[in-house]
Motif scaffolding. Sequence first.
Motif, PDB file in Angstrom:
ATOM      1  N   VAL A 151     -45.271  17.583  66.807  1.00 22.17           N
ATOM      2  CA  VAL A 151     -44.621  16.900  65.679  1.00 22.17           C
ATOM      3  C   VAL A 151     -43.099  17.036  65.789  1.00 22.17           C
ATOM      4  N   ALA A 152     -42.644  18.258  66.059  1.00 18.71           N
ATOM      5  CA  ALA A 152     -41.200  18.509  66.152  1.00 18.71           C
ATOM      6  C   ALA A 152     -40.565  17.720  67.293  1.00 18.71           C
ATOM      7  N   GLY A 153     -41.271  17.603  68.418  1.00 12.05           N
ATOM      8  CA  GLY A 153     -40.737  16.835  69.547  1.00 12.05           C
ATOM      9  C   GLY A 153     -40.528  15.372  69.196  1.00 12.05           C
ATOM     10  N   ALA A 154     -41.530  14.775  68.566  1.00  9.47           N
ATOM     11  CA  ALA A 154     -41.415  13.363  68.165  1.00  9.47           C
ATOM     12  C   ALA A 154     -40.301  13.179  67.138  1.00  9.47           C
ATOM     13  N   LEU A 155     -40.225  14.080  66.166  1.00  6.93           N
ATOM     14  CA  LEU A 155     -39.192  13.963  65.124  1.00  6.93           C
ATOM     15  C   LEU A 155     -37.791  14.221  65.678  1.00  6.93           C
ATOM     16  N   THR A 156     -37.673  15.111  66.650  1.00  3.61           N
ATOM     17  CA  THR A 156     -36.365  15.372  67.272  1.00  3.61           C
ATOM     18  C   THR A 156     -35.805  14.083  67.850  1.00  3.61           C
ATOM     19  N   ASN A 157     -36.642  13.359  68.589  1.00  4.85           N
ATOM     20  CA  ASN A 157     -36.206  12.091  69.161  1.00  4.85           C
ATOM     21  C   ASN A 157     -35.764  11.120  68.073  1.00  4.85           C
ATOM     22  N   THR A 158     -36.589  10.935  67.081  1.00  6.62           N
ATOM     23  CA  THR A 158     -36.298   9.941  66.046  1.00  6.62           C
ATOM     24  C   THR A 158     -35.068  10.311  65.232  1.00  6.62           C
ATOM     25  N   VAL A 159     -35.016  11.547  64.756  1.00  7.77           N
ATOM     26  CA  VAL A 159     -33.902  11.966  63.892  1.00  7.77           C
ATOM     27  C   VAL A 159     -32.576  11.876  64.634  1.00  7.77           C
ATOM     28  N   PHE A 160     -32.527  12.403  65.854  1.00 10.06           N
ATOM     29  CA  PHE A 160     -31.255  12.394  66.585  1.00 10.06           C
ATOM     30  C   PHE A 160     -30.884  11.008  67.088  1.00 10.06           C
ATOM     31  N   PHE A 161     -31.867  10.229  67.558  1.00 10.00           N
ATOM     32  CA  PHE A 161     -31.559   8.889  68.033  1.00 10.00           C
ATOM     33  C   PHE A 161     -31.038   8.015  66.893  1.00 10.00           C
ATOM     34  N   VAL A 162     -31.795   7.970  65.818  1.00  9.90           N
ATOM     35  CA  VAL A 162     -31.386   7.132  64.683  1.00  9.90           C
ATOM     36  C   VAL A 162     -30.075   7.644  64.093  1.00  9.90           C
ATOM     37  N   GLY A 163     -29.960   8.959  63.946  1.00  5.50           N
ATOM     38  CA  GLY A 163     -28.723   9.531  63.406  1.00  5.50           C
ATOM     39  C   GLY A 163     -27.507   9.181  64.238  1.00  5.50           C
ATOM     40  N   MET A 164     -27.649   9.279  65.561  1.00  7.29           N
ATOM     41  CA  MET A 164     -26.512   8.952  66.435  1.00  7.29           C
ATOM     42  C   MET A 164     -26.200   7.458  66.422  1.00  7.29           C
ATOM     43  N   VAL A 165     -27.244   6.628  66.443  1.00 13.75           N
ATOM     44  CA  VAL A 165     -27.014   5.175  66.399  1.00 13.75           C
ATOM     45  C   VAL A 165     -26.270   4.794  65.125  1.00 13.75           C
ATOM     46  N   VAL A 166     -26.716   5.325  64.006  1.00 12.51           N
ATOM     47  CA  VAL A 166     -26.056   5.008  62.739  1.00 12.51           C
ATOM     48  C   VAL A 166     -24.628   5.553  62.729  1.00 12.51           C
ATOM     49  N   ALA A 167     -24.434   6.777  63.208  1.00  8.78           N
ATOM     50  CA  ALA A 167     -23.099   7.375  63.219  1.00  8.78           C
ATOM     51  C   ALA A 167     -22.129   6.576  64.094  1.00  8.78           C
ATOM     52  N   PHE A 168     -22.593   6.152  65.271  1.00  8.83           N
ATOM     53  CA  PHE A 168     -21.719   5.425  66.195  1.00  8.83           C
ATOM     54  C   PHE A 168     -21.543   3.951  65.826  1.00  8.83           C
ATOM     55  N   PHE A 169     -22.570   3.334  65.243  1.00 11.73           N
ATOM     56  CA  PHE A 169     -22.550   1.885  65.069  1.00 11.73           C
ATOM     57  C   PHE A 169     -22.588   1.431  63.611  1.00 11.73           C
ATOM     58  N   GLN A 170     -22.380   2.357  62.694  1.00 10.16           N
ATOM     59  CA  GLN A 170     -22.440   2.029  61.266  1.00 10.16           C
ATOM     60  C   GLN A 170     -21.470   0.907  60.894  1.00 10.16           C
ATOM     61  N   ASN A 171     -20.267   0.962  61.436  1.00 10.01           N
ATOM     62  CA  ASN A 171     -19.241  -0.014  61.043  1.00 10.01           C
ATOM     63  C   ASN A 171     -19.247  -1.282  61.892  1.00 10.01           C
ATOM     64  N   THR A 172     -20.034  -1.289  62.965  1.00 14.61           N
ATOM     65  CA  THR A 172     -20.066  -2.485  63.807  1.00 14.61           C
ATOM     66  C   THR A 172     -21.414  -3.192  63.676  1.00 14.61           C
ATOM     67  N   TYR A 173     -22.439  -2.613  64.252  1.00 13.18           N
ATOM     68  CA  TYR A 173     -23.769  -3.248  64.240  1.00 13.18           C
ATOM     69  C   TYR A 173     -24.312  -3.395  62.825  1.00 13.18           C
ATOM     70  N   PHE A 174     -24.060  -2.391  61.974  1.00 19.57           N
ATOM     71  CA  PHE A 174     -24.621  -2.393  60.616  1.00 19.57           C
ATOM     72  C   PHE A 174     -23.626  -2.863  59.551  1.00 19.57           C
ATOM     73  N   ASP A 175     -22.486  -3.400  59.968  1.00 22.42           N
ATOM     74  CA  ASP A 175     -21.475  -3.975  59.064  1.00 22.42           C
ATOM     75  C   ASP A 175     -21.063  -3.031  57.937  1.00 22.42           C
ATOM     76  N   GLY A 176     -20.952  -1.744  58.241  1.00 21.07           N
ATOM     77  CA  GLY A 176     -20.456  -0.784  57.256  1.00 21.07           C
ATOM     78  C   GLY A 176     -21.431  -0.425  56.154  1.00 21.07           C
ATOM     79  N   SER A 177     -22.716  -0.734  56.342  1.00 16.81           N
ATOM     80  CA  SER A 177     -23.715  -0.348  55.326  1.00 16.81           C
ATOM     81  C   SER A 177     -23.741   1.170  55.180  1.00 16.81           C
ATOM     82  N   GLY A 178     -24.272   1.640  54.071  1.00 10.96           N
ATOM     83  CA  GLY A 178     -24.329   3.076  53.809  1.00 10.96           C
ATOM     84  C   GLY A 178     -25.165   3.810  54.840  1.00 10.96           C
ATOM     85  N   PHE A 179     -24.677   4.975  55.282  1.00 10.89           N
ATOM     86  CA  PHE A 179     -25.332   5.763  56.322  1.00 10.89           C
ATOM     87  C   PHE A 179     -26.785   6.054  55.970  1.00 10.89           C
TER      88      PHE A 179
END
Length: 195
Positions: free
Chosen positions: A129-157
């Motif tokens: 469970v932890a392995g699967a969640l590690t991938n999801t949490v860190f991948f999504v977290g990093m994508v949102v952190a890096f692309f929040q203002n571009t890909y997501f047009d500044g939507s809330g984190f």
Amino acid sequence: MNHNMSKVRKITLTAILMAIIFLMQYTPLGYLHIGLVEITFITIPVVIGAIVLGPWYGAFLGAVFGATSFAQCFSSSVFGAALLALNPVATFFCCMIPRILIGIVAGFLFRILTKVDHSGIVSFIITSVAGALTNTVFFVGMVVAFFQNTYFDGSGFWAIFLSFFTLNVALEVLACTVVATALSKVMMHFILKEV
């Protein structure tokens, strides 16, 4: 648990798990595509490697997964291609770091849990469970952190982050828990029996 495994056996098993990662990455076995959402099952061989071989082999297998994931951004991943066009360096880190962390987190967590869980099954389940969640949490977290203002047009984190935690997380966690737990337990039993 795995101290007695020979170096040759570890390298052989690593090579087999790498081959499985490549097979899953470049066939429909590795991803379930639903629109722009890509549900991955490639966490499974990484978690198995981390449990059976340890955290550093798991990290290496995670790096293989990350490298193949980054390569997909140049071909079949629509979402990855969109991120790559915006920022190739950030896309590379988003593909690599979460996947390497799968192996490290799962490998160390399994070692810790087996010290208190003498039956073993709880260690396998929690680690999967932890392995699967590690991938999801860190991948999504990093994508949102890096692309929040571009890909997501500044939507809330948090709005963006939580929108990813739907069907894909449930399926990834369920698949990884069932398959990685079962296969890791069988492999550990077989390896320990043979040593």
